[in-house]
Design an enzyme around this catalytic site. Structure first.
Site, short mmCIF file in Angstrom:
data_model
loop_
_atom_site.label_atom_id
_atom_site.label_comp_id
_atom_site.label_asym_id
_atom_site.label_seq_id
_atom_site.Cartn_x
_atom_site.Cartn_y
_atom_site.Cartn_z
CG HIS A 115 6.46 -0.24 10.57
ND1 HIS A 115 6.33 -0.73 11.83
CD2 HIS A 115 6.14 1.09 10.65
CE1 HIS A 115 5.94 0.24 12.66
NE2 HIS A 115 5.83 1.36 11.96
CG ASP A 133 -0.25 -0.07 2.54
OD1 ASP A 133 0.90 -0.57 2.61
OD2 ASP A 133 -0.83 0.41 3.53
CA CA Z 1 2.75 -0.61 4.13
#
Ligand code: CA
Length: 314
Positions: free
Chosen positions: A246, A11
């Site tokens: 992340h 995303d």
């Molecule tokens: Ca992401």
């Protein structure tokens, strides 16, 4: 052993951009395609961001597939204000990149995942760093592929630390808890790289300055993108020491699990609150299909991360 084939499901926001750079740099896997998803932004923006970044990095030959525009339980999606605050309105730190010359593939994300699972099976590594909507849809369309895909290593969830949306819930899982629950339960081998470890893996402006110092356009762009994120972490009081890596940590673990300590635990997602926890009905099953990263060697990972990103941004 055949070289692994990797699919990223992004995303495409700030840390996804670095997941992409890391995946292009690692010699341990070939990036065969990037699937896009709603999440940090709308799915069309995510796909465009991926195309722009691939072009910047000279890798326009990697195909991009458009995936889910909203969760499996809703019929539309609006980008959350907090996503724009952290990733910028365009999700890549409000850094302007030229319109890409390439366009997304005409095959859907789901069909690409299915075809790749049949083609590469155990040699396929899928790394979702957004909602698990695309993967759940692919599992449902062709249930065979859940047993074919050799490795799914995702960024998402929180086992022993608080969530970042609520005290239980991490943002990617929160976007579509039902899809995530389906994927955790049906995947052959799934590794969860969640907040437990990603919040221990921080990047600062000292490192982004090294990209800047390369004197390349790519280095400047990535430094500008990530500095936006570091500033957001500081200003929103998420972390004043740096910003979490992340998504690139998930890519790192996908090709080299030695960065983390893995806890074997059959899991579920509580579809009411998005919490990632042990599945009571599968706890005693001697066969484990889920592994949770609970410890990370930050210096070891950061050294690899900087080697790879400096190489790809040179
Ligand atoms: Ca992401």
């Amino acid at each position: 052993m055949a070289k692994k084939k990797m699919i990223l499901d992004l995303d495409t926001g700030v840390d996804d951009a670095l997941a992409l750079a890391y995946a292009l740099a690692t010699p341990d896997a070939d990036l065969i395609g990037v699937v896009s998803s709603f999440g940090n932004t709308q799915v069309e923006t995510a796909a465009q961001n991926t195309l722009k970044l691939l072009e910047l990095l000279g890798k326009s030959d990697v195909p991009v597939f458009v995936g889910a525009a909203h969760s499996s339980t809703t019929d539309n999606f609006e980008t959350m204000q907090v996503s724009m605050d952290i990733h910028g309105k365009n999700a890549i730190g409000d850094v302007d990149l030229p319109d890409p010359k390439t366009t997304p593939a005409t095959t859907s994300a789901v069909d690409f995942l299915i075809a790749s699972a049949h083609q590469y099976a155990d040699d396929l590594v899928v790394v979702p760093t957004g909602p698990l909507t695309n993967l759940a849809a692919a599992f449902k369309k062709d249930p065979q592929i859940a047993d074919l895909i050799g490795n799914i290593t995702l960024m998402g969830g929180a086992l022993v630390v608080p969530g970042n949306v609520t005290s239980y819930t991490e943002a990617n899982i929160n976007q579509d808890p039902k899809a995530a629950d389906y994927v955790f339960k049906h995947a052959k081998h799934l590794v969860m790289v969640g907040l437990d470890v990603t919040l221990q893996t921080l990047l600062t402006k000292q490192e982004t300055q090294q990209w800047r110092d390369l004197g390349t356009e790519k280095g400047r762009v990535f430094a500008d993108i990530f500095d936006y994120y570091i500033d957001a972490y500081y200003n929103l009081d998420i972390n004043k020491a740096g910003a979490a890596l992340h998504d690139p940590l998930a890519v790192g673990v996908a090709v080299d699990p030695n960065f983390v300590t893995l806890l074997p635990l059959n899991m579920m997602v509580d579809v009411n609150d998005g919490r990632t926890i042990g599945d009571p009905s599968r706890l005693r099953d001697p066969h484990k299909n889920n592994y949770v990263a609970v410890e990370v060697d930050e210096p070891f990972y950061l050294e690899r991360f900087m080697n790879y990103t400096l190489a790809v941004l040179s």
